[in-house]
Scaffold this active site. Structure first.
Site, PDB file in Angstrom:
ATOM      1  N   GLY A 136       0.591  -1.009  -0.189  1.00 34.73           N
ATOM      2  CA  GLY A 136      -0.014   0.004  -0.077  1.00 34.73           C
ATOM      3  C   GLY A 136       0.852   1.326  -0.001  1.00 34.73           C
ATOM      4  N   ASP A 158      -1.611  -7.555  -5.224  1.00 35.88           N
ATOM      5  CA  ASP A 158      -2.959  -7.578  -4.198  1.00 35.88           C
ATOM      6  C   ASP A 158      -2.461  -8.386  -3.218  1.00 35.88           C
ATOM      7  OD1 ASP A 158      -5.348  -7.972  -3.217  1.00 35.88           O
ATOM      8  OD2 ASP A 158      -6.463  -8.067  -5.228  1.00 35.88           O
ATOM      9  N   VAL A 159      -2.434  -7.964  -2.229  1.00 40.34           N
ATOM     10  CA  VAL A 159      -2.049  -8.696  -0.947  1.00 40.34           C
ATOM     11  C   VAL A 159      -2.918  -9.842  -0.586  1.00 40.34           C
ATOM     12  CG1 VAL A 159      -0.552  -6.879  -0.001  1.00 40.34           C
ATOM     13  CG2 VAL A 159      -3.110  -7.294   0.976  1.00 40.34           C
ATOM     14  N   ASN A 190       1.437  -2.508   5.376  1.00 36.51           N
ATOM     15  CA  ASN A 190       0.476  -1.223   5.403  1.00 36.51           C
ATOM     16  C   ASN A 190      -0.629  -1.071   4.757  1.00 36.51           C
ATOM     17  OD1 ASN A 190       0.068   2.016   5.745  1.00 36.51           O
ATOM     18  ND2 ASN A 190       0.151   1.735   3.424  1.00 36.51           N
ATOM     19  N   SER A 216      -4.729   0.034  13.848  1.00 34.93           N
ATOM     20  CA  SER A 216      -5.320   1.340  13.889  1.00 34.93           C
ATOM     21  C   SER A 216      -5.643   1.299  15.151  1.00 34.93           C
ATOM     22  CB  SER A 216      -6.652   1.350  12.785  1.00 34.93           C
ATOM     23  OG  SER A 216      -7.397   2.293  13.374  1.00 34.93           O
ATOM     24  N   TYR A 219     -14.052  -3.389  10.477  1.00 37.32           N
ATOM     25  CA  TYR A 219     -12.909  -2.793  10.380  1.00 37.32           C
ATOM     26  C   TYR A 219     -12.144  -2.930  11.735  1.00 37.32           C
ATOM     27  CZ  TYR A 219      -9.074   0.824   9.590  1.00 37.32           C
ATOM     28  OH  TYR A 219      -7.695   1.543   9.497  1.00 37.32           O
ATOM     29  N   ALA A 228     -12.567  -4.937  14.052  1.00 35.02           N
ATOM     30  CA  ALA A 228     -12.340  -6.371  14.338  1.00 35.02           C
ATOM     31  C   ALA A 228     -11.066  -6.800  13.814  1.00 35.02           C
ATOM     32  CB  ALA A 228     -13.502  -7.231  14.046  1.00 35.02           C
ATOM     33  N   LYS A 242      -8.608  -4.839  12.706  1.00 35.61           N
ATOM     34  CA  LYS A 242      -7.357  -4.105  13.193  1.00 35.61           C
ATOM     35  C   LYS A 242      -7.112  -4.681  14.723  1.00 35.61           C
ATOM     36  CE  LYS A 242      -6.387  -1.419   9.722  1.00 35.61           C
ATOM     37  NZ  LYS A 242      -5.065  -1.761   8.962  1.00 35.61           N
TER      38      LYS A 242
HETATM   39  N1  LIG Z   1      -6.232   7.508   7.564  1.00 38.19           N
HETATM   40  C1  LIG Z   1      -6.391   7.255   8.824  1.00 38.19           C
HETATM   41  O1  LIG Z   1      -6.972   7.870   9.535  1.00 38.19           O
HETATM   42  C2  LIG Z   1      -5.748   5.787   9.487  1.00 38.19           C
HETATM   43  C3  LIG Z   1      -5.872   5.609  10.731  1.00 38.19           C
HETATM   44  C4  LIG Z   1      -5.536   4.326  11.365  1.00 38.19           C
HETATM   45  C5  LIG Z   1      -5.020   3.341  10.474  1.00 38.19           C
HETATM   46  N2  LIG Z   1      -5.146   3.570   9.119  1.00 38.19           N
HETATM   47  C6  LIG Z   1      -4.443   2.373   8.381  1.00 38.19           C
HETATM   48  O2  LIG Z   1      -3.499   2.810   7.662  1.00 38.19           O
HETATM   49  C7  LIG Z   1      -3.080   2.205   6.536  1.00 38.19           C
HETATM   50  C8  LIG Z   1      -3.041   3.191   5.232  1.00 38.19           C
HETATM   51  O3  LIG Z   1      -4.075   3.976   5.085  1.00 38.19           O
HETATM   52  P1  LIG Z   1      -4.260   5.219   4.587  1.00 38.19           P
HETATM   53  O4  LIG Z   1      -5.082   6.176   5.251  1.00 38.19           O
HETATM   54  O5  LIG Z   1      -2.958   5.813   3.920  1.00 38.19           O
HETATM   55  O6  LIG Z   1      -5.407   4.607   3.195  1.00 38.19           O
HETATM   56  P2  LIG Z   1      -5.182   5.196   1.638  1.00 38.19           P
HETATM   57  O7  LIG Z   1      -6.426   4.490   1.214  1.00 38.19           O
HETATM   58  O8  LIG Z   1      -4.846   6.461   1.485  1.00 38.19           O
HETATM   59  O9  LIG Z   1      -3.847   4.193   0.959  1.00 38.19           O
HETATM   60  C9  LIG Z   1      -4.186   2.625   1.185  1.00 38.19           C
HETATM   61  C10 LIG Z   1      -3.296   2.089   0.062  1.00 38.19           C
HETATM   62  O10 LIG Z   1      -3.255   0.779  -0.038  1.00 38.19           O
HETATM   63  C11 LIG Z   1      -3.515   0.085  -1.122  1.00 38.19           C
HETATM   64  N3  LIG Z   1      -4.295  -0.996  -1.129  1.00 38.19           N
HETATM   65  C12 LIG Z   1      -5.525  -1.358  -0.922  1.00 38.19           C
HETATM   66  N4  LIG Z   1      -5.865  -2.466  -0.839  1.00 38.19           N
HETATM   67  C13 LIG Z   1      -4.638  -3.043  -1.375  1.00 38.19           C
HETATM   68  C14 LIG Z   1      -4.422  -4.559  -1.598  1.00 38.19           C
HETATM   69  N5  LIG Z   1      -5.298  -5.496  -1.448  1.00 38.19           N
HETATM   70  N6  LIG Z   1      -3.240  -4.877  -1.881  1.00 38.19           N
HETATM   71  C15 LIG Z   1      -2.075  -3.968  -2.090  1.00 38.19           C
HETATM   72  N7  LIG Z   1      -2.435  -2.516  -1.989  1.00 38.19           N
HETATM   73  C16 LIG Z   1      -3.794  -2.266  -1.410  1.00 38.19           C
HETATM   74  C17 LIG Z   1      -4.405   1.421  -1.974  1.00 38.19           C
HETATM   75  O11 LIG Z   1      -4.208   1.165  -3.521  1.00 38.19           O
HETATM   76  C18 LIG Z   1      -3.363   2.631  -1.362  1.00 38.19           C
HETATM   77  O12 LIG Z   1      -2.497   2.967  -2.007  1.00 38.19           O
HETATM   78  C19 LIG Z   1      -4.398   1.332   6.332  1.00 38.19           C
HETATM   79  O13 LIG Z   1      -3.938   0.014   6.997  1.00 38.19           O
HETATM   80  C20 LIG Z   1      -5.197   1.897   7.354  1.00 38.19           C
HETATM   81  O14 LIG Z   1      -6.302   0.884   7.912  1.00 38.19           O
HETATM   82  C21 LIG Z   1      -5.472   4.614   8.733  1.00 38.19           C
END
Ligand SMILES: NC(=O)c1ccc[n+]([C@@H]2O[C@H](COP(=O)([O-])OP(=O)(O)OC[C@H]3O[C@@H](n4cnc5c(N)ncnc54)[C@H](O)[C@@H]3O)[C@@H](O)[C@H]2O)c1
Length: 266
Positions: A12, A62-63, A89, A144, A157, A159, A161
């Site tokens: 990601g 795709d993970v 991530n 998260s 979501y 659950a 995390k």
């Molecule tokens: N934004 C927040 O406030 C927040 C808070 C807590 C945790 N998170 C966690 O942080 C991480 C990143 O979140 P973000 O806010 O940058 O999200 P985002 O949507 O901006 O970025 C996520 C990235 O993951 C990629 N992705 C999605 N599914 C995928 C898959 N199956 N295989 C490979 N890549 C894939 C997407 O293409 C994207 O580039 C996530 O795990 C999210 O749950 C985010």
């Protein structure tokens, strides 16, 4: 911190938090493989890394697909050598249209678990033998604060995390004899494309936030929930990742670090 001659993989890594982690690791000298379903965005981030360190590659991973994860591991080794740093991530908040619904569907549960939990297991397994041979791997899983405590809204979501935190502990115990450290980070509130959708879900489904923009909901939550009264940024998370994959944290494994301005104090 100096990660010169080290090889990092960020799933990601094309957007948001993953992008900031990839850029920071590159800035500290690492060669960085970006593994993301969004190939176009990955190409742009890789070009930014090229300007910093000249050492990047991408794979349209795709993970949820184990064969693609195996392909990613092979391509990483061919491009740079065995992996030293793995950042799991990639994550989603639900299946298509989740932000317009006020309830979780079976598809939300399945897909979110597949990406957020099984995805981490897939990528970690694919890189296991590389790390095992070098006996010095470091893994950071992005969980998260939603996984710290059950709450209404996005139960699938939260659950998933909570499962990432548990998976981190199990993997840390399993990998400790191999001298591979595994930790997790719980980011707080970050204004990324994921939170834009979270915000729109609140404005559409919660009368408290009707008429507000997604950004206004976000600002209100930061004000209400975060003791330090400031939003977290992708760079905040990237700094914490750098610590957890550096030698400065050499005796830390199986831990989950909140990067949340004091939202959760446990
Ligand atoms: N934004 C927040 O406030 C927040 C808070 C807590 C945790 N998170 C966690 O942080 C991480 C990143 O979140 P973000 O806010 O940058 O999200 P985002 O949507 O901006 O970025 C996520 C990235 O993951 C990629 N992705 C999605 N599914 C995928 C898959 N199956 N295989 C490979 N890549 C894939 C997407 O293409 C994207 O580039 C996530 O795990 C999210 O749950 C985010």
């Amino acid at each position: 911190m100096n990660f010169k001659d080290q090889v990092a993989v960020v799933t990601g890594g094309a957007n948001g938090i993953g992008r900031a982690i990839a850029l920071k690791l590159a800035d500290q000298g690492a060669a960085v493989m970006i593994a993301d379903t969004n190939k176009d965005a990955a190409i742009i981030t890789a070009a930014e890394i090229e300007e910093i360190s000249g050492n990047s590659a991408i794979h349209a991973t795709d993970v949820t697909n184990f064969d693609l994860c195996t392909e990613l591991a092979a391509l990483t080794a061919d491009s740079f050598g065995p992996v030293d740093i793995l950042v799991n991530n990639a994550g989603i908040a639900g299946s298509s249209g989740w932000h317009s619904r006020s309830f979780s569907t079976e598809e939300d549960w399945k897909l979110t678990y597949q990406v957020n939990v099984i995805g981490i297991s897939n990528v970690t397994s694919a890189f296991r033998s590389q790390m095992q041979n070098s006996r010095s791997g470091r893994i950071v899983n992005i969980a998260s604060i939603a996984g710290r405590e059950g709450r209404p809204g996005l139960p699938h979501y939260s659950a998933s995390k909570a499962a990432v935190i548990s998976l981190t502990q199990s993997t840390a115990l399993e990998f400790a004899p191999l001298n591979i450290r595994v930790n997790a980070i719980c980011p707080g509130l970050l204004w990324t494309s994921m939170w834009e959708e979270v915000g729109s879900r609140y404005t559409e489904n919660n009368s408290l936030y009707k008429g507000m923009s997604a950004r206004q909901v976000f600002d209100a939550m930061v004000e209400e929930k975060i003791p330090l009264k400031k939003e977290q940024t992708p760079e905040d998370v990237a700094d914490a990742v750098c610590f957890l994959v550096s030698d400065e944290s050499r005796n830390i494994t199986g831990q989950t670090l909140n990067v949340d301005g004091g939202f959760f104090m446990r």
